[in-house]
Design an enzyme around this catalytic site. Sequence first.
Site, mmCIF file in Angstrom:
data_model
loop_
_atom_site.group_PDB
_atom_site.id
_atom_site.type_symbol
_atom_site.label_atom_id
_atom_site.label_comp_id
_atom_site.label_asym_id
_atom_site.label_seq_id
_atom_site.Cartn_x
_atom_site.Cartn_y
_atom_site.Cartn_z
ATOM 1 C CB CYS A 1 7.581 -21.985 -31.392
ATOM 2 S SG CYS A 1 9.205 -21.216 -31.284
ATOM 3 C CB THR B 1 7.013 -10.517 -33.518
ATOM 4 O OG1 THR B 1 5.957 -11.488 -33.412
ATOM 5 C CG2 THR B 1 6.729 -9.560 -34.656
ATOM 6 N NE ARG B 2 10.992 -15.895 -30.516
ATOM 7 C CZ ARG B 2 10.576 -16.435 -31.659
ATOM 8 N NH1 ARG B 2 9.689 -15.804 -32.401
ATOM 9 N NH2 ARG B 2 11.030 -17.608 -32.053
ATOM 10 C CG HIS C 1 10.235 -20.811 -36.310
ATOM 11 N ND1 HIS C 1 10.742 -21.669 -35.363
ATOM 12 C CD2 HIS C 1 8.890 -20.957 -36.270
ATOM 13 C CE1 HIS C 1 9.743 -22.327 -34.797
ATOM 14 N NE2 HIS C 1 8.602 -21.902 -35.316
ATOM 15 C CE LYS D 1 4.517 -14.590 -31.426
ATOM 16 N NZ LYS D 1 5.680 -14.512 -32.341
ATOM 17 C CG HIS E 1 6.165 -18.546 -20.152
ATOM 18 N ND1 HIS E 1 7.122 -18.634 -21.137
ATOM 19 C CD2 HIS E 1 6.860 -18.574 -18.981
ATOM 20 C CE1 HIS E 1 8.316 -18.706 -20.595
ATOM 21 N NE2 HIS E 1 8.198 -18.684 -19.290
ATOM 22 C CE LYS F 1 12.908 -10.666 -23.367
ATOM 23 N NZ LYS F 1 12.822 -12.137 -23.171
HETATM 24 C C1 LIG Z 1 6.486 -19.306 -29.043
HETATM 25 C C2 LIG Z 1 7.741 -18.685 -28.541
HETATM 26 C C3 LIG Z 1 7.746 -17.371 -28.116
HETATM 27 C C4 LIG Z 1 8.903 -16.787 -27.622
HETATM 28 N N1 LIG Z 1 8.863 -15.493 -27.256
HETATM 29 C C5 LIG Z 1 10.002 -14.870 -26.865
HETATM 30 C C6 LIG Z 1 9.995 -13.496 -26.610
HETATM 31 O O1 LIG Z 1 8.966 -12.848 -26.728
HETATM 32 N N2 LIG Z 1 11.156 -12.921 -26.242
HETATM 33 C C7 LIG Z 1 12.319 -13.623 -26.116
HETATM 34 O O2 LIG Z 1 13.333 -13.024 -25.765
HETATM 35 N N3 LIG Z 1 12.353 -14.947 -26.361
HETATM 36 C C8 LIG Z 1 11.228 -15.578 -26.745
HETATM 37 N N4 LIG Z 1 11.234 -16.915 -27.048
HETATM 38 C C9 LIG Z 1 12.450 -17.691 -26.811
HETATM 39 C C10 LIG Z 1 13.471 -17.636 -27.924
HETATM 40 O O3 LIG Z 1 12.848 -17.638 -29.181
HETATM 41 C C11 LIG Z 1 14.420 -18.802 -27.735
HETATM 42 O O4 LIG Z 1 14.986 -18.716 -26.429
HETATM 43 C C12 LIG Z 1 15.535 -18.815 -28.761
HETATM 44 O O5 LIG Z 1 15.028 -18.763 -30.054
HETATM 45 C C13 LIG Z 1 16.383 -20.078 -28.576
HETATM 46 O O6 LIG Z 1 17.365 -20.069 -29.569
HETATM 47 P P1 LIG Z 1 18.414 -21.253 -29.743
HETATM 48 O O7 LIG Z 1 19.417 -20.748 -30.725
HETATM 49 O O8 LIG Z 1 18.864 -21.719 -28.425
HETATM 50 O O9 LIG Z 1 17.573 -22.473 -30.342
HETATM 51 P P2 LIG Z 1 17.133 -22.779 -31.851
HETATM 52 O O10 LIG Z 1 16.619 -21.595 -32.532
HETATM 53 O O11 LIG Z 1 16.243 -23.977 -31.822
HETATM 54 O O12 LIG Z 1 18.502 -23.153 -32.550
HETATM 55 C C14 LIG Z 1 19.138 -24.390 -32.376
HETATM 56 C C15 LIG Z 1 19.586 -24.849 -33.741
HETATM 57 O O13 LIG Z 1 20.401 -25.988 -33.611
HETATM 58 C C16 LIG Z 1 20.167 -26.806 -34.724
HETATM 59 N N5 LIG Z 1 20.606 -28.160 -34.447
HETATM 60 C C17 LIG Z 1 20.133 -28.982 -33.478
HETATM 61 N N6 LIG Z 1 20.702 -30.194 -33.554
HETATM 62 C C18 LIG Z 1 21.573 -30.140 -34.592
HETATM 63 C C19 LIG Z 1 22.445 -31.095 -35.176
HETATM 64 N N7 LIG Z 1 22.504 -32.373 -34.755
HETATM 65 N N8 LIG Z 1 23.212 -30.709 -36.227
HETATM 66 C C20 LIG Z 1 23.170 -29.427 -36.691
HETATM 67 N N9 LIG Z 1 22.319 -28.496 -36.188
HETATM 68 C C21 LIG Z 1 21.536 -28.845 -35.142
HETATM 69 C C22 LIG Z 1 18.652 -26.717 -34.872
HETATM 70 O O14 LIG Z 1 18.190 -27.177 -36.118
HETATM 71 C C23 LIG Z 1 18.410 -25.246 -34.626
HETATM 72 O O15 LIG Z 1 18.434 -24.493 -35.825
HETATM 73 C C24 LIG Z 1 10.092 -17.533 -27.538
HETATM 74 C C25 LIG Z 1 10.103 -18.867 -27.962
HETATM 75 C C26 LIG Z 1 8.956 -19.443 -28.473
HETATM 76 C C27 LIG Z 1 8.988 -20.865 -28.914
HETATM 77 O O1 LIG Z 2 10.601 -13.404 -23.168
HETATM 78 C C1 LIG Z 2 9.529 -12.828 -23.281
HETATM 79 O O2 LIG Z 2 9.439 -11.606 -23.180
HETATM 80 C C2 LIG Z 2 8.290 -13.656 -23.534
HETATM 81 C C3 LIG Z 2 7.175 -13.192 -22.666
HETATM 82 C C4 LIG Z 2 7.194 -13.801 -21.320
HETATM 83 C C5 LIG Z 2 7.330 -15.257 -21.372
HETATM 84 C C6 LIG Z 2 8.278 -15.702 -22.315
HETATM 85 N N1 LIG Z 2 8.595 -15.011 -23.362
#
Ligand SMILES: Cc1cc2nc3c(=O)[nH]c(=O)nc-3n(C[C@H](O)[C@H](O)[C@H](O)COP(=O)(O)OP(=O)(O)OC[C@H]3O[C@@H](n4cnc5c(N)ncnc54)[C@H](O)[C@@H]3O)c2cc1C
Ligand SMILES: O=C(O)[C@@H]1CCCC=N1
Length: 388
Positions: free
Chosen positions: A317, A51-52, A48, A270, A274, A350
């Site tokens: 997050c 931005t990223r 959620h 923001k 990390h 990304k």
């Molecule tokens: C603060 C922060 C900054 C970040 N900055 C960057 C960045 O700058 N650049 C970058 O590339 N990445 C960044 N990231 C990382 C990136 O956002 C994550 O790697 C990515 O969103 C992970 O996605 P996902 O789909 O694996 O997990 P999620 O988005 O958590 O998706 C998993 C989904 O599974 C669902 N789920 C879990 N269990 C169940 C169940 N039992 N039944 C049904 N559904 C279920 C959950 O509800 C959730 O919606 C950042 C992350 C954070 C927290």
């Molecule tokens: O993935 C990214 O770019 C950001 C910045 C570095 C650390 C983790 N997320």
Amino acid sequence: MSTEGDYDCIVIGAGVQGSFTAYQLAKKKQRTLLLEQFVLPHTRGSSHGQTRIIRKAYDQDYYTVMMEECYRLWAQLEEEASVKLVRQTGLLVMGPENSSQYQAVKNTLQKNRVPMVILPPEEFSKHIPNVNLSEGDGALVDTTAGVLFADRALRAVQGQFLKLGGIIKDGQKVSDIKPGALVTVMASGGVYRAKNLVLTAGSWTNGMLSYIGLQLPLKVLKINVCYWKEKVPGSYNVQQRFPAFLQVECPEGKHHIYGLPSNEYPGLMKVCYHAGSETHPDMRDRQSDRSDIDILKRYLTRCFPGLDPEPAVVESCMYTVTPDEDFVLDCHPIHNNIVIGAGFSGHGFKFGPLIGKLLCELSLGEVPSYDLSPFRIRRFPEHLKPSL
Ligand SMILES: Cc1cc2nc3c(=O)[nH]c(=O)nc-3n(C[C@H](O)[C@H](O)[C@H](O)COP(=O)(O)OP(=O)(O)OC[C@H]3O[C@@H](n4cnc5c(N)ncnc54)[C@H](O)[C@@H]3O)c2cc1C
Ligand SMILES: O=C(O)[C@@H]1CCCC=N1
């Protein structure tokens, strides 16, 4: 409770990785069901927020190489959905000139001929006003980098998946999985069956894996997402072409500090640490550790004098972190019609379009487009034995 079947594939988890996987499967004419425990859109996982960072600046070659295709895939989605998802701002990378991490990023960029600018200390403030470069630090700009509009991207990919005939069922918490030639998935609103299953459950991954005899060395961390007020509005904003930044080492803390130009909240930039404290994904609001915020306050006071060093907004997050911070992209060691995408370790957004493509390839039994050895489960041999 209804019993439904007859999907080619079920994807569990509609974060960025599950949504892109479902979209890729639907593109390959697979009848695909995407199940999500929460009502969409939600803010309880990792995908959620507005931005990223998107960048090619990495210390490992394989990520920089994979990013080439990611940029193309992001552009393709922008075109298909007629929406702008990437804004090129550049990424300022700072770190001790002689440190291995800073040098590794610089080398990877040079080796892969990524467009970049090296900013010598005497020229730094001319290009980047309002930032103090630490004594002994090098600085470079990955000019390909920028900001990804994250929640817009999630909406776009889910929208395209639906257009391709995919089905999303939200508010459906999965509570059990029975492996087999047809995998059976028990969820709060029904029982579903499919030939293949992809697990992209983010911080809940080990909960899901416990149903199918596997545990991975994943840590769930709560990240305090902090926004800091510009003393002079606009000094660090996207219209002024202020870049995103990454500080790879600094005296204030062991982990990276990163930031994005002010965008989602006018006048607030923001900046995050990390790292965070361990939590259970359903208990993250009870994790109240703010030691990361103290580190950020000290760093910003020293290096970003144009920001008020008290966060104006703190959101949260989660990261799901592997010991080496490399992803897990693999088939289940026994049930090869179950594919796992997990452990994106705070840097996976990304890569979303490419992760979707790779998990789709694994699920269809195709040869993956990239060498997946850094992402295989067998790199954690001690975690394979006890539960299988
Ligand atoms: C603060 C922060 C900054 C970040 N900055 C960057 C960045 O700058 N650049 C970058 O590339 N990445 C960044 N990231 C990382 C990136 O956002 C994550 O790697 C990515 O969103 C992970 O996605 P996902 O789909 O694996 O997990 P999620 O988005 O958590 O998706 C998993 C989904 O599974 C669902 N789920 C879990 N269990 C169940 C169940 N039992 N039944 C049904 N559904 C279920 C959950 O509800 C959730 O919606 C950042 C992350 C954070 C927290
Ligand atoms: O993935 C990214 O770019 C950001 C910045 C570095 C650390 C983790 N997320």
